[in-house]
Enzyme design. Structure first.
Site, PDB file in Angstrom:
ATOM      1  N   ILE A  90       0.836  -1.202   0.000  1.00 59.27           N
ATOM      2  CA  ILE A  90       0.000   0.000   0.000  1.00 59.27           C
ATOM      3  C   ILE A  90       0.873   1.255   0.000  1.00 59.27           C
ATOM      4  O   ILE A  90       1.658   1.485   0.924  1.00 59.27           O
ATOM      5  CB  ILE A  90      -0.944   0.026   1.221  1.00 59.27           C
ATOM      6  CG1 ILE A  90      -1.730  -1.286   1.316  1.00 59.27           C
ATOM      7  CG2 ILE A  90      -1.886   1.224   1.122  1.00 59.27           C
ATOM      8  CD1 ILE A  90      -2.507  -1.647   0.066  1.00 59.27           C
ATOM      9  N   LYS A  91       0.715   2.059  -1.048  1.00 54.70           N
ATOM     10  CA  LYS A  91       1.443   3.329  -1.135  1.00 54.70           C
ATOM     11  C   LYS A  91       0.648   4.421  -0.433  1.00 54.70           C
ATOM     12  O   LYS A  91      -0.512   4.662  -0.771  1.00 54.70           O
ATOM     13  CB  LYS A  91       1.663   3.731  -2.592  1.00 54.70           C
ATOM     14  CG  LYS A  91       2.746   2.948  -3.298  1.00 54.70           C
ATOM     15  CD  LYS A  91       2.917   3.409  -4.739  1.00 54.70           C
ATOM     16  CE  LYS A  91       3.756   4.648  -4.851  1.00 54.70           C
ATOM     17  NZ  LYS A  91       4.040   5.000  -6.270  1.00 54.70           N
ATOM     18  N   CYS A  92       1.294   5.061   0.521  1.00 54.30           N
ATOM     19  CA  CYS A  92       0.673   6.172   1.241  1.00 54.30           C
ATOM     20  C   CYS A  92       1.569   7.401   1.113  1.00 54.30           C
ATOM     21  O   CYS A  92       2.791   7.296   1.241  1.00 54.30           O
ATOM     22  CB  CYS A  92       0.518   5.844   2.727  1.00 54.30           C
ATOM     23  SG  CYS A  92      -0.564   4.460   3.090  1.00 54.30           S
TER      24      CYS A  92
END
Length: 222
Positions: A90-92
């Site tokens: 997950i890219k945040c």
């Protein structure tokens, strides 16, 4: 050093994978938008299905980015994306809200990639929050007359000093020199557009040598 491909194109991912050098994939909303043929009818379900197709091609981390700004919404969206496949990361964005989401994910066994990192302090926060990957954007820093690779060097040094396990993904790679410099300063990963991956294999002297070899091979009898 690991090579990721920075694209959402299935054709490019397949082509890079066939070279035998691909370790993972990074995507973002802009890259997804490039491959959408019918934006008016492209749904979130379509987006998730596309991420699943990428995971079916590559046996390695596949970064999928959240598209909201509040931590609670990032968490809900990220958990949904993580359920697609065990390789989804997950890219945040590295913001205060993004840090909250990264901490939640790291505490619950969901891998994260802290993205849009432009300073060593942002990278330090990402590691302390438990991010698995951090993505400094070297090309965008170069665009504003700042040395992007110097940032990578600072991050690698800081992580080495304190034994952080967060892997450094050099992002916004524009040319082969970025890849070489990334390797020289000890970055773990470079995420590279397909056009640049192809450039890595090219050299005019190789072409010239092949031309001569083929010419000389023509004198050989069957």
């Amino acid at each position: 050093m690991k090579f990721f491909i920075d694209t959402a194109s299935l054709d490019e991912i397949k082509a890079a994978n066939e070279l035998g050098v691909l370790d993972g994939v990074t995507t973002n909303p802009s890259l997804i938008a490039k491959i959408v043929k019918d934006p008016a009818n492209f749904t979130y379900a379509d987006f998730k299905a596309h991420i699943k197709k990428i995971c079916d091609i590559v046996d390695g981390p596949v970064s999928a980015e959240v598209t909201t700004l509040k931590a609670e919404e990032m968490i809900a969206q990220g958990e949904e994306l993580a359920a697609i496949h065990e390789n989804v990361v997950i890219k945040c964005p590295l913001t205060v809200e993004g840090l909250k989401a990264i901490k939640h994910f790291s505490s619950n066994g969901i891998k994260t990639n802290a993205t849009l990192v432009f300073s060593p302090t942002q990278a330090l926060l990402a590691a302390k929050a438990g991010a698995d990957f951090v993505s400094p954007f070297v090309g965008r820093l170069d665009d504003i007359s700042t040395n992007g690779m110097e940032l990578v060097k600072q991050i690698v040094t800081i992580y080495d000093n304190y034994g952080y396990l967060t892997e450094v993904i050099v992002a916004s790679v524009r040319n082969p020199l970025h890849v070489v410099e990334s390797a020289m300063v000890g970055a773990d990963i470079a995420t590279i557009p397909y056009s640049v991956i192809k450039q890595l294999a090219n050299h005019p002297l190789t072409d010239k040598g092949l031309e001569k070899f083929m010419e000389d091979a023509g004198v050989m009898k069957p």
